[in-house]
Motif scaffolding. Structure first.
Motif, mmCIF file in Angstrom:
data_model
loop_
_atom_site.group_PDB
_atom_site.id
_atom_site.type_symbol
_atom_site.label_atom_id
_atom_site.label_comp_id
_atom_site.label_asym_id
_atom_site.label_seq_id
_atom_site.Cartn_x
_atom_site.Cartn_y
_atom_site.Cartn_z
ATOM 1 N N THR A 93 -11.088 -65.982 91.093
ATOM 2 C CA THR A 93 -12.428 -65.622 90.662
ATOM 3 C C THR A 93 -12.464 -65.332 89.170
ATOM 4 O OG1 THR A 93 -12.095 -63.257 91.040
ATOM 5 C CG2 THR A 93 -12.849 -64.578 92.917
ATOM 6 N N ASP A 94 -13.660 -65.489 88.584
ATOM 7 C CA ASP A 94 -13.818 -65.165 87.166
ATOM 8 C C ASP A 94 -13.530 -63.693 86.915
ATOM 9 O OD1 ASP A 94 -14.502 -67.764 86.637
ATOM 10 O OD2 ASP A 94 -16.664 -67.398 86.640
ATOM 11 N N ARG A 95 -13.892 -62.847 87.851
ATOM 12 C CA ARG A 95 -13.657 -61.420 87.677
ATOM 13 C C ARG A 95 -12.160 -61.113 87.588
ATOM 14 N NH1 ARG A 95 -16.017 -56.581 91.595
ATOM 15 N NH2 ARG A 95 -15.059 -54.838 90.460
ATOM 16 N N LEU A 96 -11.378 -61.761 88.450
ATOM 17 C CA LEU A 96 -9.933 -61.546 88.421
ATOM 18 C C LEU A 96 -9.341 -62.065 87.122
ATOM 19 C CD1 LEU A 96 -7.233 -60.726 89.638
ATOM 20 C CD2 LEU A 96 -7.202 -62.905 90.883
ATOM 21 N N LYS A 97 -9.750 -63.262 86.698
ATOM 22 C CA LYS A 97 -9.218 -63.814 85.451
ATOM 23 C C LYS A 97 -9.566 -62.919 84.263
ATOM 24 C CE LYS A 97 -10.949 -68.004 86.108
ATOM 25 N NZ LYS A 97 -11.255 -69.445 85.869
ATOM 26 N N GLY A 155 -0.406 -62.228 94.973
ATOM 27 C CA GLY A 155 -0.683 -63.601 94.563
ATOM 28 C C GLY A 155 -0.686 -63.783 93.062
ATOM 29 N N VAL A 156 -0.548 -62.678 92.325
ATOM 30 C CA VAL A 156 -0.501 -62.731 90.865
ATOM 31 C C VAL A 156 0.932 -62.480 90.409
ATOM 32 C CG1 VAL A 156 -1.234 -61.603 88.709
ATOM 33 C CG2 VAL A 156 -2.889 -62.003 90.551
ATOM 34 N N ARG A 157 1.413 -63.309 89.475
ATOM 35 C CA ARG A 157 2.722 -63.093 88.871
ATOM 36 C C ARG A 157 2.590 -63.160 87.364
ATOM 37 N NH1 ARG A 157 8.302 -66.672 89.204
ATOM 38 N NH2 ARG A 157 6.982 -68.205 88.133
ATOM 39 N N ALA A 201 -0.343 -64.975 83.067
ATOM 40 C CA ALA A 201 -0.592 -64.538 84.435
ATOM 41 C C ALA A 201 -0.850 -65.759 85.305
ATOM 42 C CB ALA A 201 -1.795 -63.595 84.497
ATOM 43 N N GLU A 202 -0.049 -65.895 86.352
ATOM 44 C CA GLU A 202 -0.251 -66.949 87.346
ATOM 45 C C GLU A 202 -1.002 -66.391 88.540
ATOM 46 O OE1 GLU A 202 4.024 -69.265 86.614
ATOM 47 O OE2 GLU A 202 3.729 -67.948 88.348
ATOM 48 N N ILE A 203 -1.901 -67.191 89.089
ATOM 49 C CA ILE A 203 -2.586 -66.847 90.334
ATOM 50 C C ILE A 203 -2.228 -67.915 91.345
ATOM 51 C CG2 ILE A 203 -4.785 -66.413 91.483
ATOM 52 C CD1 ILE A 203 -5.970 -65.688 88.754
ATOM 53 N N ASP A 204 -1.547 -67.520 92.399
ATOM 54 C CA ASP A 204 -1.089 -68.458 93.434
ATOM 55 C C ASP A 204 -0.328 -69.632 92.816
ATOM 56 O OD1 ASP A 204 -2.230 -66.875 95.461
ATOM 57 O OD2 ASP A 204 -4.167 -67.868 95.216
ATOM 58 N N GLY A 205 0.519 -69.330 91.826
ATOM 59 C CA GLY A 205 1.396 -70.331 91.236
ATOM 60 C C GLY A 205 0.819 -71.125 90.096
ATOM 61 N N GLU A 206 -0.457 -70.943 89.771
ATOM 62 C CA GLU A 206 -1.089 -71.683 88.676
ATOM 63 C C GLU A 206 -1.362 -70.739 87.521
ATOM 64 O OE1 GLU A 206 -4.738 -74.859 87.918
ATOM 65 O OE2 GLU A 206 -4.819 -73.519 89.651
ATOM 66 N N THR A 207 -0.983 -71.149 86.305
ATOM 67 C CA THR A 207 -1.211 -70.309 85.145
ATOM 68 C C THR A 207 -2.703 -70.221 84.860
ATOM 69 O OG1 THR A 207 0.911 -70.979 84.200
ATOM 70 C CG2 THR A 207 -0.649 -69.905 82.721
#
Length: 266
Positions: free
Chosen positions: A2-6, A82-84, A109-115
């Motif tokens: 989500t935009d909020r998370l990013k 899900g965040v790394r 920050a990756e979300i579910d493996g995607e930067t």
């Protein structure tokens, strides 16, 4: 994603990078020495690398305790959110050790493996590069755009070298063959800065073999969001084997040349 998370992750990355950059700039000991070595005797870690990573992971863990980490100096946890976070506490440690200005703090920050978020703080320049997936790349308030592609013969290309003797010898041979075919080559000593320089037009292209995820995670996103292309060998993603970033139009000729020369192996 989500935009909020990013937005939350970007805010945290910017503050963590700012704090680490200030620590490194203002608290560097006059007698800074080598605390440890890694792949070879010249691949060094300083006490400030360790302090910077501790500051970053501590700050981020307090804000988001369920996130995972991958840090150059040993921070490695899986997390459950899900965040790394992928962290290079000092990209360009040898430059920092010698008092040279080309070093940076790199946080992705990756979300579910995607930067999804990338921040590169360069204290010596007073610059903070940032990007959010799908939202462009910026330095300060200025939106970034990769330089229009020149011909290969007119391209200014950045590169870097590893710290293992056999790899350095192979990389020197690649440079010997690339140099006559481009405008010139620059070796700055920080992959994160080189990728940001592609993003803002200070370099036309960049390549290197042997990068780790923490070296390129933030910088690659910034370069891509600025309109540059990134990858490894033809048809492959950027990886430890080979990293290539360049303006569209230059990317394929540079990538093809590097593949023909065998820049992807020692």
């Amino acid at each position: 994603m989500t935009d909020r998370l990013k937005d939350e992750l970007l805010t945290l990355a910017l503050e963590a990078a700012r704090r680490a950059g200030a620590l490194l700039r203002d608290s560097r000991p006059a007698d800074l020495g080598v605390a440890a070595t890694k792949t070879s005797a010249i691949d060094v870690v300083t006490e400030m690398d360790i302090a910077s990573e501790k500051l970053i992971t501590g700050y981020l863990s307090e804000a988001r305790p369920d996130d995972g980490f991958l840090g150059e100096e040993g921070s490695s946890t899986a997390g459950s959110s899900g965040v790394r976070w992928v962290i290079d506490p000092i990209d360009g440690t040898v430059n920092y050790l010698y008092g040279l200005p080309a070093w940076a703090v790199s946080i992705a920050a990756e979300i579910d493996g995607e930067t999804a978020v990338g921040v590169v703080e360069i204290p010596s320049r007073g610059e903070t590069f940032r990007a959010v997936l799908g939202e462009g790349a910026y330095v300060g308030d200025r939106r970034l755009e990769a330089r229009p592609a020149p011909s290969l013969e007119q391209a200014l290309v950045g590169t870097g070298f590893g710290y293992v003797t056999e790899r350095r010898a192979a990389q020197a041979e690649i440079v010997r063959n690339v140099l006559p075919r481009v405008r010139d080559i620059r070796r700055g000593g920080s992959a994160a800065i080189d990728l940001c320089d592609v993003a803002c037009g200070r370099l036309d292209g960049y390549y290197e073999r042997g990068l780790n995820p923490w070296d390129f995670a933030a910088g690659e996103l910034i370069a891509r969001e600025a309109g540059a292309r990134t990858g490894g060998r033809p048809g492959e993603s950027l990886s430890t084997e080979l990293a290539v970033a360049a303006s569209p139009g230059l990317f394929e000729p540079l990538q093809q040349l590097l593949d023909e020369l065998g820049a992807w192996h020692d």
